[in-house]
Design an enzyme around this catalytic site. Structure first.
Site, short mmCIF file in Angstrom:
data_model
loop_
_atom_site.label_atom_id
_atom_site.label_comp_id
_atom_site.label_asym_id
_atom_site.label_seq_id
_atom_site.Cartn_x
_atom_site.Cartn_y
_atom_site.Cartn_z
N SER A 90 -37.03 6.19 -17.37
CA SER A 90 -37.42 6.87 -16.13
C SER A 90 -36.51 8.07 -15.84
O SER A 90 -35.37 8.13 -16.28
CB SER A 90 -37.34 5.90 -14.95
N1 SAH Z 1 -36.34 0.44 -17.01
C1 SAH Z 1 -36.53 1.16 -18.25
C2 SAH Z 1 -37.80 1.97 -18.26
C3 SAH Z 1 -38.92 1.10 -18.49
S1 SAH Z 1 -40.46 1.73 -19.02
C4 SAH Z 1 -35.36 2.01 -18.63
O1 SAH Z 1 -34.38 2.08 -17.85
O2 SAH Z 1 -35.39 2.59 -19.70
C5 SAH Z 1 -41.36 0.23 -18.73
C6 SAH Z 1 -41.10 -0.87 -19.70
O3 SAH Z 1 -41.80 -2.01 -19.24
C7 SAH Z 1 -41.61 -0.58 -21.11
O4 SAH Z 1 -40.57 -0.72 -22.03
C8 SAH Z 1 -42.69 -1.64 -21.31
O5 SAH Z 1 -42.76 -2.12 -22.64
C9 SAH Z 1 -42.23 -2.74 -20.36
N2 SAH Z 1 -43.27 -3.68 -19.93
C10 SAH Z 1 -44.59 -3.47 -19.70
N3 SAH Z 1 -45.20 -4.59 -19.30
C11 SAH Z 1 -44.25 -5.57 -19.27
C12 SAH Z 1 -44.25 -6.96 -18.95
N4 SAH Z 1 -45.36 -7.60 -18.59
N5 SAH Z 1 -43.08 -7.64 -19.03
C13 SAH Z 1 -41.93 -7.02 -19.41
N6 SAH Z 1 -41.86 -5.70 -19.73
C14 SAH Z 1 -43.01 -4.98 -19.66
#
Ligand code: SAH
Length: 241
Positions: A90
């Site tokens: 993000s």
């Molecule tokens: N917080 C992260 C950014 C995340 S992007 C950072 O600091 O880099 C969102 C993430 O959520 C992605 O990696 C995606 O694979 C994950 N995601 C999507 N659905 C999910 C679920 N049901 N459970 C866990 N992770 C999930």
């Protein structure tokens, strides 16, 4: 802004950076530290994030270590960046805003859904005692675990799996943060939040709002919303029931 103001800023800003950049690191690390300081001042504090704990965490965590090596020079830019597997880290301001929205006061434990690069988890780990974070893509979970380990974060626990179900063995949490957009709040995450704690979650499909709730004895109380754009949450939340 007139010429005199620009001149004063031009004189003062390099001096401020000079004082803030720690001595004794390699020139590359110095550049990262300088860019990180600019990020905190120009992108985060300038937009109204003032919580001292959050500012200190954003100043400290080396964001460039969480992005792919070829994107390191852009690590402190005002934007999200690709981290592989179609996912993104993000925008720094959004990480700071979400962290501040949790209303953390130090200590305690937080649950994050969507580990991604591990950067948001590291920012949280600077503020609370323990961070539990779940990532649905095992290759990202492994990579995040490795980088967090290299950086010495012993208070972050990474699990590969569907965050929909939360981490019941470690509940209740002082805060819950979801970093992927969901059509609604997964029920188990509400159940695993302490009364008085907050949950921060982007809700929606193409148009999304970051929703910030406080859990009260009567249920969730919506505190505020901010328009955002996140990658979609996958897994159980997409099944119709
Ligand atoms: N917080 C992260 C950014 C995340 S992007 C950072 O600091 O880099 C969102 C993430 O959520 C992605 O990696 C995606 O694979 C994950 N995601 C999507 N659905 C999910 C679920 N049901 N459970 C866990 N992770 C999930």
């Amino acid at each position: 802004m007139n010429t005199r103001h620009m001149f004063i800023i031009g004189m003062v800003f390099p001096f401020v950076l000079f004082v803030l950049v720690p001595a004794g690191c390699s020139s590359g690390e110095k550049d990262y530290a300088r860019n990180r300081e600019r990020m905190v001042v120009g992108q985060i504090a300038a937009r109204g994030v003032h919580d001292a704990r959050v500012i200190a965490a954003m100043r400290k965590v080396p964001r460039h270590r969480f992005v792919p090596p070829e994107l390191r020079s852009a690590a402190y830019a005002d934007s999200p960046l690709p981290i592989g597997s179609g996912q993104t880290i993000s925008q720094p301001y959004i990480v700071a805003l979400m962290t501040e929205s949790l209303g953390l006061t130090g200590g305690g434990k937080v649950l994050e859904i969507g580990t991604g690069s591990g950067y948001q988890a590291a920012v949280l780990a600077e503020i609370v005692d323990t961070v539990y974070t779940i990532e649905i893509l095992s290759e990202l979970a492994e990579r995040a675990r490795a980088i967090l380990d290299t950086l010495g974060y012993r208070n972050i626990h990474v699990r590969a799996g569907d965050g929909y179900f939360g981490w019941p063995e470690k509940a209740p949490f002082d805060g819950v943060i979801v970093t992927a957009a969901a059509p609604r709040i997964p029920e188990p995450l509400i159940a695993q939040l302490k009364v008085g704690g907050r949950i921060v979650i982007p809700v929606g499909d193409y148009e999304q709002d970051l929703e910030i709730y406080k859990k009260t004895a009567a249920g969730l109380e919506l505190l505020s919303t901010v328009p955002v754009r996140f990658v979609p949450m996958k897994g159980k939340i997409r099944e119709s029931n």
